[in-house]
Design an enzyme around this catalytic site. Structure first.
Site, PDB file in Angstrom:
ATOM      1  N   LYS A  13      31.558 -35.957  -3.899  1.00  0.00           N
ATOM      2  CA  LYS A  13      32.747 -35.231  -4.380  1.00  0.00           C
ATOM      3  C   LYS A  13      33.542 -36.091  -5.375  1.00  0.00           C
ATOM      4  O   LYS A  13      33.932 -35.631  -6.436  1.00  0.00           O
ATOM      5  CB  LYS A  13      33.657 -34.838  -3.194  1.00  0.00           C
ATOM      6  CG  LYS A  13      32.963 -33.985  -2.146  1.00  0.00           C
ATOM      7  CD  LYS A  13      33.881 -33.642  -0.984  1.00  0.00           C
ATOM      8  CE  LYS A  13      34.300 -34.832  -0.129  1.00  0.00           C
ATOM      9  NZ  LYS A  13      33.227 -35.469   0.623  1.00  0.00           N
ATOM     10  N   ARG A  88      40.336 -29.496   4.300  1.00  0.00           N
ATOM     11  CA  ARG A  88      39.331 -30.078   5.194  1.00  0.00           C
ATOM     12  C   ARG A  88      39.235 -29.326   6.519  1.00  0.00           C
ATOM     13  O   ARG A  88      38.365 -29.622   7.330  1.00  0.00           O
ATOM     14  CB  ARG A  88      39.814 -31.449   5.587  1.00  0.00           C
ATOM     15  CG  ARG A  88      39.395 -32.730   4.998  1.00  0.00           C
ATOM     16  CD  ARG A  88      37.989 -33.038   4.848  1.00  0.00           C
ATOM     17  NE  ARG A  88      37.680 -34.418   5.049  1.00  0.00           N
ATOM     18  CZ  ARG A  88      37.756 -35.375   4.126  1.00  0.00           C
ATOM     19  NH1 ARG A  88      38.196 -35.107   2.931  1.00  0.00           N
ATOM     20  NH2 ARG A  88      37.378 -36.597   4.418  1.00  0.00           N
ATOM     21  N   ARG A 127      27.434 -47.601  -0.798  1.00  0.00           N
ATOM     22  CA  ARG A 127      28.551 -47.381  -1.732  1.00  0.00           C
ATOM     23  C   ARG A 127      29.429 -48.634  -1.825  1.00  0.00           C
ATOM     24  O   ARG A 127      29.638 -49.355  -0.848  1.00  0.00           O
ATOM     25  CB  ARG A 127      29.416 -46.208  -1.268  1.00  0.00           C
ATOM     26  CG  ARG A 127      30.673 -46.052  -2.142  1.00  0.00           C
ATOM     27  CD  ARG A 127      31.448 -44.806  -1.865  1.00  0.00           C
ATOM     28  NE  ARG A 127      31.768 -44.656  -0.468  1.00  0.00           N
ATOM     29  CZ  ARG A 127      32.195 -43.517   0.057  1.00  0.00           C
ATOM     30  NH1 ARG A 127      32.352 -42.452  -0.696  1.00  0.00           N
ATOM     31  NH2 ARG A 127      32.469 -43.447   1.337  1.00  0.00           N
ATOM     32  N   ARG A 162      34.483 -49.679   1.986  1.00  0.00           N
ATOM     33  CA  ARG A 162      35.698 -49.138   2.595  1.00  0.00           C
ATOM     34  C   ARG A 162      35.746 -49.445   4.087  1.00  0.00           C
ATOM     35  O   ARG A 162      34.716 -49.671   4.711  1.00  0.00           O
ATOM     36  CB  ARG A 162      35.736 -47.608   2.398  1.00  0.00           C
ATOM     37  CG  ARG A 162      36.075 -47.218   1.002  1.00  0.00           C
ATOM     38  CD  ARG A 162      36.039 -45.761   0.668  1.00  0.00           C
ATOM     39  NE  ARG A 162      35.995 -44.783   1.721  1.00  0.00           N
ATOM     40  CZ  ARG A 162      35.823 -43.479   1.507  1.00  0.00           C
ATOM     41  NH1 ARG A 162      35.696 -43.027   0.269  1.00  0.00           N
ATOM     42  NH2 ARG A 162      35.781 -42.631   2.501  1.00  0.00           N
ATOM     43  N   ARG A 173      32.597 -39.460  11.123  1.00  0.00           N
ATOM     44  CA  ARG A 173      33.016 -38.633   9.975  1.00  0.00           C
ATOM     45  C   ARG A 173      32.064 -37.455   9.776  1.00  0.00           C
ATOM     46  O   ARG A 173      32.492 -36.356   9.449  1.00  0.00           O
ATOM     47  CB  ARG A 173      33.083 -39.481   8.703  1.00  0.00           C
ATOM     48  CG  ARG A 173      34.362 -40.305   8.638  1.00  0.00           C
ATOM     49  CD  ARG A 173      34.261 -41.438   7.652  1.00  0.00           C
ATOM     50  NE  ARG A 173      34.015 -41.012   6.306  1.00  0.00           N
ATOM     51  CZ  ARG A 173      33.419 -41.773   5.381  1.00  0.00           C
ATOM     52  NH1 ARG A 173      33.003 -42.982   5.690  1.00  0.00           N
ATOM     53  NH2 ARG A 173      33.252 -41.321   4.163  1.00  0.00           N
TER      54      ARG A 173
HETATM   55  P1  AP5 Z   1      31.085 -40.357  -3.417  1.00  0.00           P
HETATM   56  O1  AP5 Z   1      31.301 -39.683  -4.731  1.00  0.00           O
HETATM   57  O2  AP5 Z   1      31.938 -41.524  -3.068  1.00  0.00           O
HETATM   58  O3  AP5 Z   1      31.064 -39.279  -2.212  1.00  0.00           O
HETATM   59  P2  AP5 Z   1      32.260 -38.465  -1.547  1.00  0.00           P
HETATM   60  O4  AP5 Z   1      31.707 -37.109  -1.222  1.00  0.00           O
HETATM   61  O5  AP5 Z   1      33.487 -38.521  -2.409  1.00  0.00           O
HETATM   62  O6  AP5 Z   1      32.389 -39.302  -0.214  1.00  0.00           O
HETATM   63  P3  AP5 Z   1      33.652 -39.803   0.622  1.00  0.00           P
HETATM   64  O7  AP5 Z   1      33.102 -40.734   1.653  1.00  0.00           O
HETATM   65  O8  AP5 Z   1      34.725 -40.329  -0.281  1.00  0.00           O
HETATM   66  O9  AP5 Z   1      34.095 -38.494   1.262  1.00  0.00           O
HETATM   67  P4  AP5 Z   1      34.902 -38.337   2.535  1.00  0.00           P
HETATM   68  O10 AP5 Z   1      35.107 -36.872   2.452  1.00  0.00           O
HETATM   69  O11 AP5 Z   1      34.310 -38.837   3.794  1.00  0.00           O
HETATM   70  O12 AP5 Z   1      36.104 -39.347   2.316  1.00  0.00           O
HETATM   71  P5  AP5 Z   1      37.605 -39.154   1.838  1.00  0.00           P
HETATM   72  O13 AP5 Z   1      37.948 -40.313   1.001  1.00  0.00           O
HETATM   73  O14 AP5 Z   1      37.845 -37.779   1.299  1.00  0.00           O
HETATM   74  O15 AP5 Z   1      29.537 -40.770  -3.372  1.00  0.00           O
HETATM   75  C1  AP5 Z   1      29.008 -41.501  -2.284  1.00  0.00           C
HETATM   76  C2  AP5 Z   1      28.014 -42.551  -2.789  1.00  0.00           C
HETATM   77  O16 AP5 Z   1      26.884 -41.884  -3.361  1.00  0.00           O
HETATM   78  C3  AP5 Z   1      28.562 -43.457  -3.917  1.00  0.00           C
HETATM   79  O17 AP5 Z   1      28.039 -44.755  -3.749  1.00  0.00           O
HETATM   80  C4  AP5 Z   1      28.027 -42.815  -5.212  1.00  0.00           C
HETATM   81  O18 AP5 Z   1      27.867 -43.783  -6.241  1.00  0.00           O
HETATM   82  C5  AP5 Z   1      26.683 -42.262  -4.727  1.00  0.00           C
HETATM   83  N1  AP5 Z   1      26.310 -41.048  -5.435  1.00  0.00           N
HETATM   84  C6  AP5 Z   1      27.098 -39.954  -5.651  1.00  0.00           C
HETATM   85  N2  AP5 Z   1      26.411 -39.016  -6.327  1.00  0.00           N
HETATM   86  C7  AP5 Z   1      25.145 -39.530  -6.531  1.00  0.00           C
HETATM   87  C8  AP5 Z   1      23.957 -39.042  -7.150  1.00  0.00           C
HETATM   88  N3  AP5 Z   1      23.928 -37.828  -7.723  1.00  0.00           N
HETATM   89  N4  AP5 Z   1      22.854 -39.825  -7.132  1.00  0.00           N
HETATM   90  C9  AP5 Z   1      22.880 -41.048  -6.556  1.00  0.00           C
HETATM   91  N5  AP5 Z   1      23.974 -41.594  -5.964  1.00  0.00           N
HETATM   92  C10 AP5 Z   1      25.092 -40.833  -5.952  1.00  0.00           C
HETATM   93  O19 AP5 Z   1      38.383 -39.225   3.247  1.00  0.00           O
HETATM   94  C11 AP5 Z   1      38.457 -40.425   3.991  1.00  0.00           C
HETATM   95  C12 AP5 Z   1      39.307 -40.176   5.236  1.00  0.00           C
HETATM   96  O20 AP5 Z   1      40.645 -39.791   4.864  1.00  0.00           O
HETATM   97  C13 AP5 Z   1      38.838 -39.040   6.161  1.00  0.00           C
HETATM   98  O21 AP5 Z   1      37.842 -39.475   7.060  1.00  0.00           O
HETATM   99  C14 AP5 Z   1      40.154 -38.654   6.852  1.00  0.00           C
HETATM  100  O22 AP5 Z   1      40.495 -39.571   7.881  1.00  0.00           O
HETATM  101  C15 AP5 Z   1      41.172 -38.794   5.747  1.00  0.00           C
HETATM  102  N6  AP5 Z   1      41.377 -37.548   4.997  1.00  0.00           N
HETATM  103  C16 AP5 Z   1      41.129 -37.358   3.664  1.00  0.00           C
HETATM  104  N7  AP5 Z   1      41.432 -36.106   3.316  1.00  0.00           N
HETATM  105  C17 AP5 Z   1      41.868 -35.481   4.421  1.00  0.00           C
HETATM  106  C18 AP5 Z   1      42.303 -34.149   4.687  1.00  0.00           C
HETATM  107  N8  AP5 Z   1      42.356 -33.210   3.721  1.00  0.00           N
HETATM  108  N9  AP5 Z   1      42.682 -33.845   5.953  1.00  0.00           N
HETATM  109  C19 AP5 Z   1      42.651 -34.759   6.931  1.00  0.00           C
HETATM  110  N10 AP5 Z   1      42.241 -36.040   6.756  1.00  0.00           N
HETATM  111  C20 AP5 Z   1      41.852 -36.395   5.504  1.00  0.00           C
END
Ligand code: AP5
Length: 214
Positions: A13, A88, A127, A162, A173
């Site tokens: 994402k 979410r 990552r 992270r 997660r």
């Molecule tokens: P990346 O782009 O980082 O993936 P992502 O989907 O953004 O993954 P996240 O781990 O950031 O998502 P998340 O939803 O768990 O975390 P968030 O920060 O929102 O890509 C991943 C890896 O793959 C990278 O190394 C990238 O280079 C590689 N990659 C990507 N595309 C590729 C491709 N096509 N080919 C090869 N490699 C590729 O949330 C973290 C925490 O915050 C949650 O657990 C929760 O506690 C809290 N939180 C956040 N939002 C909320 C909410 N709305 N409500 C409640 N709690 C929340």
């Protein structure tokens, strides 16, 4: 464009949001980045969110809605926005719907990035993320490495793992995603906004999104 990016942790994402933002200037709004910055700065929000995040649980809806209600009214959102990691839960999606009606805004699409579980696990353990809160460029030691000494190629800050990238937190997660976030796929299908993209190529995903919001 105004879109929601749905997908499991590690689906890409954040990576896709950054590419789309470079394309048309729509602003990436990542609730994860906002929360991590708050944790780093030890603000009241950060102190409340930290434990949930480190355990791989969701932060309470009330905190997230307070953040988003204010964020969506900031002037840069007039250019369009890419919601990365929000909503979410079904209550967050329902609150977002009410908020958008109040602000007289409409989503163009909800993009569900569908990536197999084994790819997700591999991506999350490899990552690296730029530690500079103003940059937060996303790297991957296999597919998009930082510099040989582990620095961000954009700003030179260390690219780090992270706090929620332990095996325990990743497992939690993914469970949380299946239980609380996956039901949004049906929610947005019923709203007529959903487009699922099952591709492993970021370029392909970006071009399908551009096509969907034309
Ligand atoms: P990346 O782009 O980082 O993936 P992502 O989907 O953004 O993954 P996240 O781990 O950031 O998502 P998340 O939803 O768990 O975390 P968030 O920060 O929102 O890509 C991943 C890896 O793959 C990278 O190394 C990238 O280079 C590689 N990659 C990507 N595309 C590729 C491709 N096509 N080919 C090869 N490699 C590729 O949330 C973290 C925490 O915050 C949650 O657990 C929760 O506690 C809290 N939180 C956040 N939002 C909320 C909410 N709305 N409500 C409640 N709690 C929340």
């Amino acid at each position: 464009m105004r879109i929601v990016l749905l997908g499991a942790p590690g689906a890409g994402k954040g990576t896709i949001a950054k590419l789309l933002s470079d394309f048309d200037g729509s602003v990436q709004i990542s609730t994860g980045d906002i929360l991590r910055n708050a944790v780093k700065a030890k603000t009241k929000l950060g102190l409340e969110a930290q434990g949930y995040m480190e355990r791989g649980e969701l932060v309470p809806d009330r905190l997230i809605m307070d953040i988003m209600e204010a964020r969506l009214q900031e002037p840069d959102c007039a250019k369009g926005y890419l919601l990365d990691g929000f909503p979410r839960t079904i209550p967050q999606a329902e609150e977002l719907k009410k908020l958008l009606t109040k602000l007289n805004m409409k989503l163009d699409a909800v993009i569900n990035i569908d990536v197999p579980k084994e790819v997700i696990l591999d991506r999350l353990t490899t990552r690296r993320t730029c530690s500079n809160p103003d940059c937060q460029e996303i790297y991957n030691i296999k597919s998009k490495p930082p510099s040989p000494d582990g620095k961000c190629l954009k700003c030179g800050s260390p690219a780090v793992q992270r706090a929620d990238e332990t095996v325990e937190a990743i497992t939690k997660r993914l469970e949380t995603y299946n239980e609380k976030t996956a039901p949004l796929i049906d929610f947005y299908a019923k709203e007529g906004l959903l487009k699922t993209i099952a591709s492993l190529s970021s370029d392909e995903i970006v071009s399908q999104i551009k096509e969907a919001v034309k």
